[in-house]
Design an enzyme around this catalytic site. Structure first.
Site, short mmCIF file in Angstrom:
data_model
loop_
_atom_site.label_atom_id
_atom_site.label_comp_id
_atom_site.label_asym_id
_atom_site.label_seq_id
_atom_site.Cartn_x
_atom_site.Cartn_y
_atom_site.Cartn_z
N ASN A 217 50.85 3.07 80.99
CA ASN A 217 51.16 1.89 80.18
C ASN A 217 50.42 0.68 80.72
O ASN A 217 49.67 0.79 81.70
CB ASN A 217 52.67 1.65 80.12
CG ASN A 217 53.25 1.42 81.50
OD1 ASN A 217 52.86 0.50 82.21
ND2 ASN A 217 54.17 2.29 81.90
N ASP A 286 58.28 6.68 80.81
CA ASP A 286 59.57 7.28 80.47
C ASP A 286 59.46 8.79 80.21
O ASP A 286 60.46 9.49 80.23
CB ASP A 286 60.15 6.59 79.22
CG ASP A 286 60.66 5.19 79.55
OD1 ASP A 286 61.19 5.01 80.66
OD2 ASP A 286 60.49 4.28 78.71
N LYS A 296 40.47 20.89 82.50
CA LYS A 296 40.19 19.93 81.44
C LYS A 296 40.35 20.58 80.05
O LYS A 296 39.82 21.68 79.83
CB LYS A 296 38.76 19.40 81.62
CG LYS A 296 38.44 18.27 80.68
CD LYS A 296 37.03 17.78 80.88
CE LYS A 296 36.67 16.86 79.73
NZ LYS A 296 35.24 16.67 79.59
N PHE A 330 64.34 -5.05 85.61
CA PHE A 330 63.60 -5.84 84.64
C PHE A 330 63.86 -5.24 83.27
O PHE A 330 64.11 -4.04 83.17
CB PHE A 330 62.08 -5.81 84.94
CG PHE A 330 61.67 -6.79 85.99
CD1 PHE A 330 62.07 -6.63 87.31
CD2 PHE A 330 60.88 -7.89 85.66
CE1 PHE A 330 61.71 -7.54 88.29
CE2 PHE A 330 60.49 -8.81 86.62
CZ PHE A 330 60.92 -8.64 87.95
N LYS A 344 71.39 -2.86 79.61
CA LYS A 344 70.77 -2.23 80.80
C LYS A 344 71.54 -2.57 82.07
O LYS A 344 71.65 -1.74 82.97
CB LYS A 344 69.29 -2.65 80.92
CG LYS A 344 68.42 -1.88 79.92
CD LYS A 344 66.97 -2.31 79.90
CE LYS A 344 66.28 -1.65 78.70
NZ LYS A 344 64.94 -2.13 78.44
N LYS A 348 72.91 0.69 84.00
CA LYS A 348 72.25 1.04 85.27
C LYS A 348 72.96 0.45 86.48
O LYS A 348 72.44 0.52 87.58
CB LYS A 348 70.77 0.57 85.22
CG LYS A 348 70.01 1.14 84.02
CD LYS A 348 68.53 0.88 84.08
CE LYS A 348 67.85 1.29 82.78
NZ LYS A 348 66.41 1.47 82.91
N1 CTP Z 1 63.10 2.01 84.96
C1 CTP Z 1 63.27 2.98 85.92
N2 CTP Z 1 62.95 4.29 85.64
C2 CTP Z 1 62.48 4.64 84.44
C3 CTP Z 1 62.29 3.63 83.43
C4 CTP Z 1 62.63 2.33 83.74
O1 CTP Z 1 63.71 2.68 87.02
N3 CTP Z 1 62.18 5.89 84.19
C5 CTP Z 1 63.47 0.64 85.28
C6 CTP Z 1 62.31 -0.35 85.25
O2 CTP Z 1 61.70 -0.47 86.51
C7 CTP Z 1 62.99 -1.66 84.86
C8 CTP Z 1 64.19 -1.18 84.05
O3 CTP Z 1 64.38 0.17 84.37
O4 CTP Z 1 63.47 -2.36 85.98
C9 CTP Z 1 64.05 -1.35 82.57
O5 CTP Z 1 62.87 -0.77 82.12
P1 CTP Z 1 62.49 -0.81 80.56
O6 CTP Z 1 61.18 -0.11 80.36
O7 CTP Z 1 62.65 -2.20 80.03
O8 CTP Z 1 63.64 0.01 79.89
P2 CTP Z 1 64.08 1.49 79.85
O9 CTP Z 1 65.28 1.64 80.75
O10 CTP Z 1 62.95 2.43 80.08
O11 CTP Z 1 64.64 1.60 78.36
P3 CTP Z 1 63.84 1.48 76.98
O12 CTP Z 1 62.45 1.96 77.25
O13 CTP Z 1 64.64 2.35 76.07
O14 CTP Z 1 63.90 0.01 76.59
#
Ligand code: CTP
Length: 407
Positions: A217, A286, A296, A330, A344, A348
């Site tokens: 990303n 994610d 490859k 975040f 969140k 969490k």
């Molecule tokens: N985070 C994490 N592990 C993951 C995904 C996210 O620890 N696999 C943490 C990120 O570091 C951030 C927080 O969760 O501090 C929120 O991340 P964000 O991408 O905004 O949200 P998600 O929890 O992934 O949810 P969504 O993508 O559904 O918004």
């Protein structure tokens, strides 16, 4: 409290930003005297600094009798903080070697004030081991350094060497001026996190498709690195777990490089039991590719199907094991910012979330500024205006420091 800054301006293109620094310091009611080297005068006319500082600008030790009378000793004594911005490799080298051959270096040598350098130079110069050794030598003797930023440099190169932004420099000077003052706000205490252990995560993660391709990303890691640097400079012991990024960090920070979300989880799980606070600024992928290939993938068919499976949520895992650590997450959103962020916090088990709308101009990925709202577990919300990521890091740490003191 006396607030006198003697500012040394040396010859580099960042001189134009130094003018902004003077203007901002003056707006905060700080008295500023400027000393310019001969080379600095090629970049900006002393008149600019005279007008902004409302004080005579010293450009040469012996040129005018007035300047000679004021002399290096008078300015050295007047300074509460000496700020060298921009600081070239040359002035850093001279001071590190004890050379005092002009008004600025003699004043630095004669001063007992706190002295802080804001380096600005070409990336290869900055990374030159001689320059790095000089910086380390000066740091070891108690001189302060405001890390330069990374990005496109005026010389056309990409990398570290861009002088820190004026608000960050002013913030730093303000903290030095206020250090040890009872009335100073938390952000003004330079080493207020001494003895605290931080785990900071940064950057994206990358999930392998085949040996040459991956899913990732747009996270640059800048926010996480800014938090790690700020915590370290305020005295904390910092472990930085980072995905693939093009950033470097101070040698005193324990850096663990990882590639995938599962690797990041493993590194965090190992460090988590021993820390006081976690700032999870990373954007872990994610999903990972279930059917990734060892070799490859060749263009045999028009379409291919990648099977993705959910990665573990690192923050949620840490949240479920939390004892007395402060857990800061975040939330990167493009709509319903506060509602999603609050969810969140609950899901969490967080103490605080830094919520930002990544689609807003001035916020989000791979830029030096951010706009965010901090929401705490007790429902307190504070929206902050656009700021540099370094300033943002300072705010986040102030809030964590506040929570630590309340416990
Ligand atoms: N985070 C994490 N592990 C993951 C995904 C996210 O620890 N696999 C943490 C990120 O570091 C951030 C927080 O969760 O501090 C929120 O991340 P964000 O991408 O905004 O949200 P998600 O929890 O992934 O949810 P969504 O993508 O559904 O918004």
């Amino acid at each position: 409290m006396s607030r006198n800054v003697v500012m040394g301006v040396t010859g580099g293109i960042a001189c134009y930003k130094a003018a902004d620094v003077v203007s901002r310091l003056k707006k905060e009611g700080i008295e500023v005297d400027v000393i310019m080297t001969q080379n600095a005068c090629h970049f900006v006319d002393p008149l600019t600094f005279r007008t902004l500082s409302k004080n005579p600008v010293v450009t040469d030790t012996f040129a005018t009798p007035e300047a000679w009378k004021v002399g290096h000793v008078a300015l050295a004594e007047k300074a509460d903080v000496m700020l060298i911005a921009p600081a070239t490799a040359n002035v850093i080298g001279k001071v590190a070697s004890g050379i005092a051959d002009d008004m600025l270096t003699t004043t630095i040598m004669a001063s007992r004030a706190k002295i802080v350098f804001a380096p600005a130079m070409n990336v290869n110069m900055y990374e030159n081991p001689i320059v790095q050794e000089n910086i380390e030598r000066l740091k070891a003797r108690g001189y302060y350094f405001i890390e330069p930023g990374s990005g496109l440099l005026a010389c056309g190169y990409e990398g570290k060497g861009r002088m820190a932004e004026p608000p960050e420099i002013v913030n730093y000077v303000h903290r030095l001026l206020s250090e040890d003052t009872e009335a100073a706000p938390a952000s003004a205490k330079v080493r207020d996190l001494e003895g605290k252990r931080f785990l900071v995560t940064a950057g994206p993660t990358a999930e392998k498709i085949d040996p040459v391709r991956y899913i990732s990303n747009r996270s640059s890691g800048k926010m996480g690195f800014a938090v790690a640097e700020a915590a370290f400079s305020r005295g904390a012991e910092v472990t930085l777990v980072t995905g693939p990024v093009k950033l470097s960090c101070s040698p005193g920070i324990r850096r663990i490089d990882v590639s995938t979300t599962r690797e990041m989880l493993q590194a965090c799980e190992e460090v988590f039991p021993d820390v006081d606070a976690v700032v999870k600024a990373a954007a872990p992928a994610d999903f990972y590719v279930v059917n990734s290939c060892e070799h490859k993938i060749k263009k045999k068919s028009d379409t291919i199907t990648l099977e993705l499976a959910q990665n573990p949520d690192i923050l949620k895992t840490l949240g479920s094991r939390k004892k007395d650590q402060i857990l800061v997450g975040f939330a990167a959103e493009t709509r319903n910012l506060e509602a999603y962020a609050e969810k969140k916090i609950a899901d969490k088990n967080l103490d605080m979330i830094v919520a930002n709308d990544v689609s807003a101009p001035g916020a989000g990925f791979d830029i030096d500024t951010n706009i965010f709202t901090i929401i705490t577990a007790d429902g307190e919300k504070t929206a902050y205006e656009k700021m540099t990521k370094a300033e943002g890091a300072g705010i986040i740490l102030d809030r964590i420091g506040e929570m630590m003191r309340k416990r």
